[in-house]
Design a protein around this motif. Sequence first.
Motif, PDB file in Angstrom:
ATOM      1  N   ALA A 224     -24.712 -35.626 -18.678  1.00 11.75           N
ATOM      2  CA  ALA A 224     -25.486 -35.863 -17.536  1.00 11.75           C
ATOM      3  C   ALA A 224     -25.726 -37.332 -17.262  1.00 11.75           C
ATOM      4  O   ALA A 224     -25.911 -38.219 -18.411  1.00 11.75           O
ATOM      5  CB  ALA A 224     -26.786 -34.987 -17.458  1.00 11.75           C
ATOM      6  N   ASN A 225     -25.691 -37.597 -16.309  1.00  9.57           N
ATOM      7  CA  ASN A 225     -26.069 -39.120 -15.711  1.00  9.57           C
ATOM      8  C   ASN A 225     -27.192 -39.177 -14.410  1.00  9.57           C
ATOM      9  O   ASN A 225     -27.073 -38.335 -13.741  1.00  9.57           O
ATOM     10  CB  ASN A 225     -24.837 -39.995 -15.155  1.00  9.57           C
ATOM     11  CG  ASN A 225     -24.837 -41.138 -15.269  1.00  9.57           C
ATOM     12  OD1 ASN A 225     -25.574 -41.962 -15.801  1.00  9.57           O
ATOM     13  ND2 ASN A 225     -23.828 -41.917 -14.615  1.00  9.57           N
ATOM     14  N   TYR A 226     -28.053 -40.276 -14.584  1.00 10.20           N
ATOM     15  CA  TYR A 226     -29.029 -40.162 -13.599  1.00 10.20           C
ATOM     16  C   TYR A 226     -29.140 -41.595 -13.055  1.00 10.20           C
ATOM     17  O   TYR A 226     -28.739 -42.700 -13.801  1.00 10.20           O
ATOM     18  CB  TYR A 226     -30.368 -39.998 -14.325  1.00 10.20           C
ATOM     19  CG  TYR A 226     -30.406 -38.698 -14.673  1.00 10.20           C
ATOM     20  CD1 TYR A 226     -30.158 -38.279 -16.099  1.00 10.20           C
ATOM     21  CD2 TYR A 226     -30.841 -37.564 -14.189  1.00 10.20           C
ATOM     22  CE1 TYR A 226     -30.127 -37.073 -16.878  1.00 10.20           C
ATOM     23  CE2 TYR A 226     -30.680 -36.082 -14.594  1.00 10.20           C
ATOM     24  CZ  TYR A 226     -30.386 -35.752 -15.828  1.00 10.20           C
ATOM     25  OH  TYR A 226     -30.461 -34.821 -16.420  1.00 10.20           O
ATOM     26  N   ALA A 227     -29.506 -41.688 -11.905  1.00  8.69           N
ATOM     27  CA  ALA A 227     -30.147 -43.088 -11.237  1.00  8.69           C
ATOM     28  C   ALA A 227     -31.267 -43.388 -11.979  1.00  8.69           C
ATOM     29  O   ALA A 227     -32.103 -42.697 -12.454  1.00  8.69           O
ATOM     30  CB  ALA A 227     -30.397 -42.727  -9.790  1.00  8.69           C
ATOM     31  N   ASP A 228     -31.622 -44.678 -11.971  1.00 15.20           N
ATOM     32  CA  ASP A 228     -32.633 -45.367 -12.841  1.00 15.20           C
ATOM     33  C   ASP A 228     -33.583 -44.927 -12.078  1.00 15.20           C
ATOM     34  O   ASP A 228     -34.965 -44.793 -12.669  1.00 15.20           O
ATOM     35  CB  ASP A 228     -32.510 -46.935 -12.705  1.00 15.20           C
ATOM     36  CG  ASP A 228     -31.523 -47.467 -13.577  1.00 15.20           C
ATOM     37  OD1 ASP A 228     -30.952 -48.492 -13.312  1.00 15.20           O
ATOM     38  OD2 ASP A 228     -30.931 -46.640 -14.490  1.00 15.20           O
ATOM     39  N   SER A 229     -33.846 -44.520 -10.729  1.00  9.49           N
ATOM     40  CA  SER A 229     -35.232 -44.182 -10.244  1.00  9.49           C
ATOM     41  C   SER A 229     -35.620 -42.934 -10.300  1.00  9.49           C
ATOM     42  O   SER A 229     -36.854 -42.472 -10.066  1.00  9.49           O
ATOM     43  CB  SER A 229     -34.836 -44.265  -8.479  1.00  9.49           C
ATOM     44  OG  SER A 229     -33.680 -43.526  -8.211  1.00  9.49           O
ATOM     45  N   VAL A 230     -34.733 -42.101 -11.069  1.00 12.24           N
ATOM     46  CA  VAL A 230     -35.064 -40.686 -11.364  1.00 12.24           C
ATOM     47  C   VAL A 230     -35.030 -40.236 -12.798  1.00 12.24           C
ATOM     48  O   VAL A 230     -35.707 -39.270 -13.045  1.00 12.24           O
ATOM     49  CB  VAL A 230     -34.338 -39.596 -10.430  1.00 12.24           C
ATOM     50  CG1 VAL A 230     -34.470 -39.763  -8.972  1.00 12.24           C
ATOM     51  CG2 VAL A 230     -32.716 -39.562 -10.941  1.00 12.24           C
ATOM     52  N   ARG A 231     -34.577 -41.240 -13.503  1.00 11.72           N
ATOM     53  CA  ARG A 231     -34.443 -40.803 -15.040  1.00 11.72           C
ATOM     54  C   ARG A 231     -35.701 -40.603 -15.605  1.00 11.72           C
ATOM     55  O   ARG A 231     -36.772 -41.472 -15.513  1.00 11.72           O
ATOM     56  CB  ARG A 231     -33.640 -42.146 -15.695  1.00 11.72           C
ATOM     57  CG  ARG A 231     -33.310 -41.753 -17.234  1.00 11.72           C
ATOM     58  CD  ARG A 231     -32.534 -42.932 -17.769  1.00 11.72           C
ATOM     59  NE  ARG A 231     -30.982 -42.688 -17.206  1.00 11.72           N
ATOM     60  CZ  ARG A 231     -30.741 -43.746 -16.543  1.00 11.72           C
ATOM     61  NH1 ARG A 231     -31.424 -44.923 -16.099  1.00 11.72           N
ATOM     62  NH2 ARG A 231     -29.430 -43.508 -15.997  1.00 11.72           N
ATOM     63  N   GLY A 232     -35.900 -39.558 -16.246  1.00 13.70           N
ATOM     64  CA  GLY A 232     -37.155 -39.197 -16.978  1.00 13.70           C
ATOM     65  C   GLY A 232     -37.942 -38.351 -16.172  1.00 13.70           C
ATOM     66  O   GLY A 232     -38.841 -37.595 -16.914  1.00 13.70           O
ATOM     67  N   ARG A 233     -37.857 -38.299 -14.920  1.00 12.18           N
ATOM     68  CA  ARG A 233     -38.375 -37.191 -14.145  1.00 12.18           C
ATOM     69  C   ARG A 233     -37.451 -36.015 -13.489  1.00 12.18           C
ATOM     70  O   ARG A 233     -37.915 -34.907 -13.680  1.00 12.18           O
ATOM     71  CB  ARG A 233     -38.822 -37.763 -12.566  1.00 12.18           C
ATOM     72  CG  ARG A 233     -40.010 -39.113 -13.090  1.00 12.18           C
ATOM     73  CD  ARG A 233     -40.470 -39.510 -11.847  1.00 12.18           C
ATOM     74  NE  ARG A 233     -39.360 -40.300 -10.691  1.00 12.18           N
ATOM     75  CZ  ARG A 233     -39.305 -39.827  -9.718  1.00 12.18           C
ATOM     76  NH1 ARG A 233     -39.713 -38.836  -9.022  1.00 12.18           N
ATOM     77  NH2 ARG A 233     -38.324 -40.518  -8.972  1.00 12.18           N
ATOM     78  N   PHE A 234     -36.156 -36.306 -13.451  1.00 11.10           N
ATOM     79  CA  PHE A 234     -35.120 -35.209 -12.914  1.00 11.10           C
ATOM     80  C   PHE A 234     -34.145 -35.001 -14.248  1.00 11.10           C
ATOM     81  O   PHE A 234     -34.035 -35.496 -14.867  1.00 11.10           O
ATOM     82  CB  PHE A 234     -34.410 -35.752 -11.685  1.00 11.10           C
ATOM     83  CG  PHE A 234     -35.181 -36.011 -10.417  1.00 11.10           C
ATOM     84  CD1 PHE A 234     -36.407 -36.099 -10.310  1.00 11.10           C
ATOM     85  CD2 PHE A 234     -34.254 -36.275  -9.325  1.00 11.10           C
ATOM     86  CE1 PHE A 234     -37.118 -36.205  -9.176  1.00 11.10           C
ATOM     87  CE2 PHE A 234     -35.040 -36.504  -8.141  1.00 11.10           C
ATOM     88  CZ  PHE A 234     -36.486 -36.682  -8.069  1.00 11.10           C
ATOM     89  N   SER A 235     -33.984 -33.548 -14.012  1.00 11.49           N
ATOM     90  CA  SER A 235     -33.007 -33.013 -14.824  1.00 11.49           C
ATOM     91  C   SER A 235     -31.961 -32.145 -14.259  1.00 11.49           C
ATOM     92  O   SER A 235     -32.400 -31.279 -13.311  1.00 11.49           O
ATOM     93  CB  SER A 235     -33.729 -32.210 -15.971  1.00 11.49           C
ATOM     94  OG  SER A 235     -32.806 -31.578 -16.846  1.00 11.49           O
ATOM     95  N   ILE A 236     -30.722 -32.442 -14.539  1.00 13.76           N
ATOM     96  CA  ILE A 236     -29.606 -31.810 -14.051  1.00 13.76           C
ATOM     97  C   ILE A 236     -28.953 -30.741 -15.078  1.00 13.76           C
ATOM     98  O   ILE A 236     -28.849 -31.232 -16.118  1.00 13.76           O
ATOM     99  CB  ILE A 236     -28.566 -32.592 -13.381  1.00 13.76           C
ATOM    100  CG1 ILE A 236     -27.571 -31.746 -12.756  1.00 13.76           C
ATOM    101  CG2 ILE A 236     -28.028 -33.538 -14.365  1.00 13.76           C
ATOM    102  CD1 ILE A 236     -26.619 -32.742 -11.577  1.00 13.76           C
ATOM    103  N   SER A 237     -28.758 -29.587 -14.650  1.00 10.66           N
ATOM    104  CA  SER A 237     -28.130 -28.639 -15.515  1.00 10.66           C
ATOM    105  C   SER A 237     -27.143 -27.803 -14.636  1.00 10.66           C
ATOM    106  O   SER A 237     -27.194 -27.694 -13.611  1.00 10.66           O
ATOM    107  CB  SER A 237     -29.031 -27.881 -16.184  1.00 10.66           C
ATOM    108  OG  SER A 237     -29.796 -27.003 -15.487  1.00 10.66           O
ATOM    109  N   ARG A 238     -26.496 -27.006 -15.505  1.00 11.79           N
ATOM    110  CA  ARG A 238     -25.466 -26.047 -14.830  1.00 11.79           C
ATOM    111  C   ARG A 238     -25.446 -24.750 -15.838  1.00 11.79           C
ATOM    112  O   ARG A 238     -25.167 -24.959 -17.073  1.00 11.79           O
ATOM    113  CB  ARG A 238     -24.038 -26.814 -14.397  1.00 11.79           C
ATOM    114  CG  ARG A 238     -23.057 -27.071 -15.791  1.00 11.79           C
ATOM    115  CD  ARG A 238     -21.916 -27.941 -15.165  1.00 11.79           C
ATOM    116  NE  ARG A 238     -21.073 -27.115 -14.110  1.00 11.79           N
ATOM    117  CZ  ARG A 238     -20.240 -27.706 -13.480  1.00 11.79           C
ATOM    118  NH1 ARG A 238     -20.052 -29.208 -13.478  1.00 11.79           N
ATOM    119  NH2 ARG A 238     -19.160 -26.978 -12.728  1.00 11.79           N
ATOM    120  N   ASP A 239     -24.968 -23.624 -15.263  1.00 11.23           N
ATOM    121  CA  ASP A 239     -24.521 -22.499 -15.672  1.00 11.23           C
ATOM    122  C   ASP A 239     -23.472 -21.774 -14.995  1.00 11.23           C
ATOM    123  O   ASP A 239     -23.210 -21.357 -13.857  1.00 11.23           O
ATOM    124  CB  ASP A 239     -25.870 -21.457 -15.070  1.00 11.23           C
ATOM    125  CG  ASP A 239     -25.672 -20.062 -16.123  1.00 11.23           C
ATOM    126  OD1 ASP A 239     -26.482 -19.381 -16.192  1.00 11.23           O
ATOM    127  OD2 ASP A 239     -24.689 -19.871 -16.395  1.00 11.23           O
TER     128      ASP A 239
END
Length: 120
Positions: A57-72
């Motif tokens: 997963a890859n995140y923008a600096d502005s959301v890293r640590g607050r947002f989490s992406i996953s898939r099923d």
Amino acid sequence: VQLQAFGGGLVQAGDSLRLSCVVSGSGSNTYDIGWVRGPPGKAREFVAAVTWNGETANYADSVRGRFSISRDNAKNTVYLQMNGLKPEDTGVYYCTAGYSAHDDYTPSDWGQGTQVTVSS
């Protein structure tokens, strides 16, 4: 590939929301999937992306640590868990299919957006 996003809404600062994106069509589970946000008619900002197998997963600096992406992939669904929401997170969130999620994500197909509004 078709992408349909759900889960937006109006919340207060500090609250959480979970967005869902149902991915369908031929080869849907072979795409990297990413979320991009922005107000209609203005520049859009990369938020997060996940590789086709869910391993990276890859995140923008502005959301890293607050947002989490996953898939099923069994459910053909990608999730964006958003915690600690801030007013600057307000925008239309678009689910996209693309490539290079591990590095410089590039969307190639777009779904409709879902509105997220965070009040202070």
